[in-house]
Design a protein around this motif. Sequence first.
Motif, mmCIF file in Angstrom:
data_model
loop_
_atom_site.group_PDB
_atom_site.id
_atom_site.type_symbol
_atom_site.label_atom_id
_atom_site.label_comp_id
_atom_site.label_asym_id
_atom_site.label_seq_id
_atom_site.Cartn_x
_atom_site.Cartn_y
_atom_site.Cartn_z
ATOM 1 N N ASP A 127 0.832 -1.200 0.000
ATOM 2 C CA ASP A 127 0.000 0.000 0.000
ATOM 3 C C ASP A 127 0.867 1.249 0.000
ATOM 4 O O ASP A 127 0.563 2.228 -0.692
ATOM 5 C CB ASP A 127 -0.927 -0.008 1.217
ATOM 6 N N LEU A 128 1.964 1.221 0.743
ATOM 7 C CA LEU A 128 2.879 2.377 0.770
ATOM 8 C C LEU A 128 3.477 2.625 -0.609
ATOM 9 O O LEU A 128 3.556 3.774 -1.062
ATOM 10 C CB LEU A 128 3.989 2.134 1.794
ATOM 11 N N LEU A 133 3.687 5.801 -5.754
ATOM 12 C CA LEU A 133 3.569 5.918 -7.208
ATOM 13 C C LEU A 133 2.463 6.891 -7.609
ATOM 14 O O LEU A 133 2.517 7.497 -8.682
ATOM 15 C CB LEU A 133 3.301 4.542 -7.824
ATOM 16 N N GLU A 134 1.479 7.055 -6.753
ATOM 17 C CA GLU A 134 0.384 7.985 -7.045
ATOM 18 C C GLU A 134 0.755 9.442 -6.766
ATOM 19 O O GLU A 134 -0.009 10.351 -7.119
ATOM 20 C CB GLU A 134 -0.835 7.614 -6.191
ATOM 21 N N GLY A 266 14.436 -6.056 -4.970
ATOM 22 C CA GLY A 266 15.321 -5.001 -4.506
ATOM 23 C C GLY A 266 14.727 -4.187 -3.382
ATOM 24 O O GLY A 266 13.886 -4.671 -2.615
ATOM 25 N N LYS A 267 15.154 -2.918 -3.297
ATOM 26 C CA LYS A 267 14.734 -2.027 -2.220
ATOM 27 C C LYS A 267 14.277 -0.686 -2.781
ATOM 28 O O LYS A 267 14.899 -0.147 -3.716
ATOM 29 C CB LYS A 267 15.886 -1.783 -1.238
ATOM 30 N N LEU A 268 13.215 -0.144 -2.198
ATOM 31 C CA LEU A 268 12.731 1.195 -2.503
ATOM 32 C C LEU A 268 12.919 2.056 -1.260
ATOM 33 O O LEU A 268 12.586 1.629 -0.153
ATOM 34 C CB LEU A 268 11.249 1.157 -2.897
ATOM 35 N N TYR A 269 13.459 3.254 -1.457
ATOM 36 C CA TYR A 269 13.694 4.178 -0.347
ATOM 37 C C TYR A 269 12.694 5.322 -0.465
ATOM 38 O O TYR A 269 12.714 6.069 -1.449
ATOM 39 C CB TYR A 269 15.135 4.690 -0.387
ATOM 40 N N THR A 274 6.919 12.824 3.126
ATOM 41 C CA THR A 274 6.163 13.137 1.912
ATOM 42 C C THR A 274 5.733 11.897 1.134
ATOM 43 O O THR A 274 4.872 11.979 0.255
ATOM 44 C CB THR A 274 6.999 14.018 0.976
ATOM 45 N N LEU A 275 6.372 10.750 1.398
ATOM 46 C CA LEU A 275 6.174 9.501 0.657
ATOM 47 C C LEU A 275 6.731 9.577 -0.767
ATOM 48 O O LEU A 275 6.293 8.846 -1.659
ATOM 49 C CB LEU A 275 4.697 9.081 0.621
#
Length: 419
Positions: A127-128, A133-134, A266-269, A274-275
């Motif tokens: 969900d995060l 992406l939105e 992988g990893k998303l930071y 602010t997301l």
Amino acid sequence: MKTLKFNKYLLALFLLIVGVNTLFAQDTDFIELEARVIDKDTKDALVFADVLILDTNISTVTNTDGEFLLKVPHTNLDGSIIISHLGYEKKELKISSIMNNEKIALEPAITELDEISISLVTKDARDLVERTLEKKSSLYNNENSVMTAFYRETIKKRRKNASLSEAVVKIHKQPYNNFRTDNIELIKARKNTDYSKLDTLALKLQGGPFSNLYTDIIKYPEFIFTPEDMPKYKFSYGKSTKINNRQIYVVNFKQKEDIGIPLYYGKLYIDAETLALTNAVYSLNVSNRELSSRMYVRKKPRKVDVYPTEAKYRVNYRTTNGKWQYAYSNISLTFKVNWKGKLFNSTYTLNSEMAITDWQIQYTKLAKKRSNLITPSTIISEKASGFSDPRFWGAYNIIEPEKSIESAIKKIQKQLKRT
């Protein structure tokens, strides 16, 4: 799934060891500022650190040796630079003081983000990611902009350089809130290829700068996180970190065990406040040789088998006046090449990287010189000239070459002088 479309275009404390190169100072309007970024405890290089002249858009990144070279205009010599790296506190340094100091110590980032803080946003990692992406219409640059970028691609046989191409390009960057694709204009380029090291196999990277540009997950989410592919991934929270004095969520992702097609892991930071996506580091699952080979290899001789053994990607974003945008990306592909009937196979590594070194808002319609535009099918090495001019780049900022590439360039120039 657009993965195929994407890949076919590709083939703690630390110190700054600082020095200034005034080679061009007498006949140019800039000085060259050099530094090496290392970890104080391990002495390892800090790779991909972001270096920016304060109150400008002039920037670069450190190379795989932790080094950078930044061309500072004389009008900015009284200013400061900001250096940042994921997991460390950013540091603002006066340019004048750097020129007289060989070592500068920076404090490591202290992370205090816990599960309670995360649960205030969402306990569901997927969900995060979807919420991130939105956010492209509200958090990212929504003006036409023209970015100056430096691009480098190398092909190595084992550890020896076989091909090197470099280019300065201008990216006509479309606003993040529309679906129009970006354009790239070739400004100048140079190349050198040692075909004796390529086993008569002419390896070429198709796509050039476009391959790196398409790692911009926010602008081009369809190349990795399509609505159809999102359910095929498993998302989870990792240990949080910091960048630029800001708390960062870390989200791990990988394809589910029952998914047979090659997807990414992988990893998303993600910025906790602010997301916004600040960085992403990921790889393609190449365990299925046949399918992963189809994704990368466009054309090959019948008597040779070519398949990837590793495919790694990285993209960094930078924020200016509260708006984020693409800043740097790196792609590293390792292939096995096996000629039928030959006892031994060969290993090749194809690497490409692109860094935004300057940019400006284009308030009018993006102007482009059609004759200089390249396409996603362009092979940069076929557009480039030689390495004879040591001042080839002039005032353009570049990514400082790593030691092996720097050595290769010097050998190339010596060979050219003899001829």
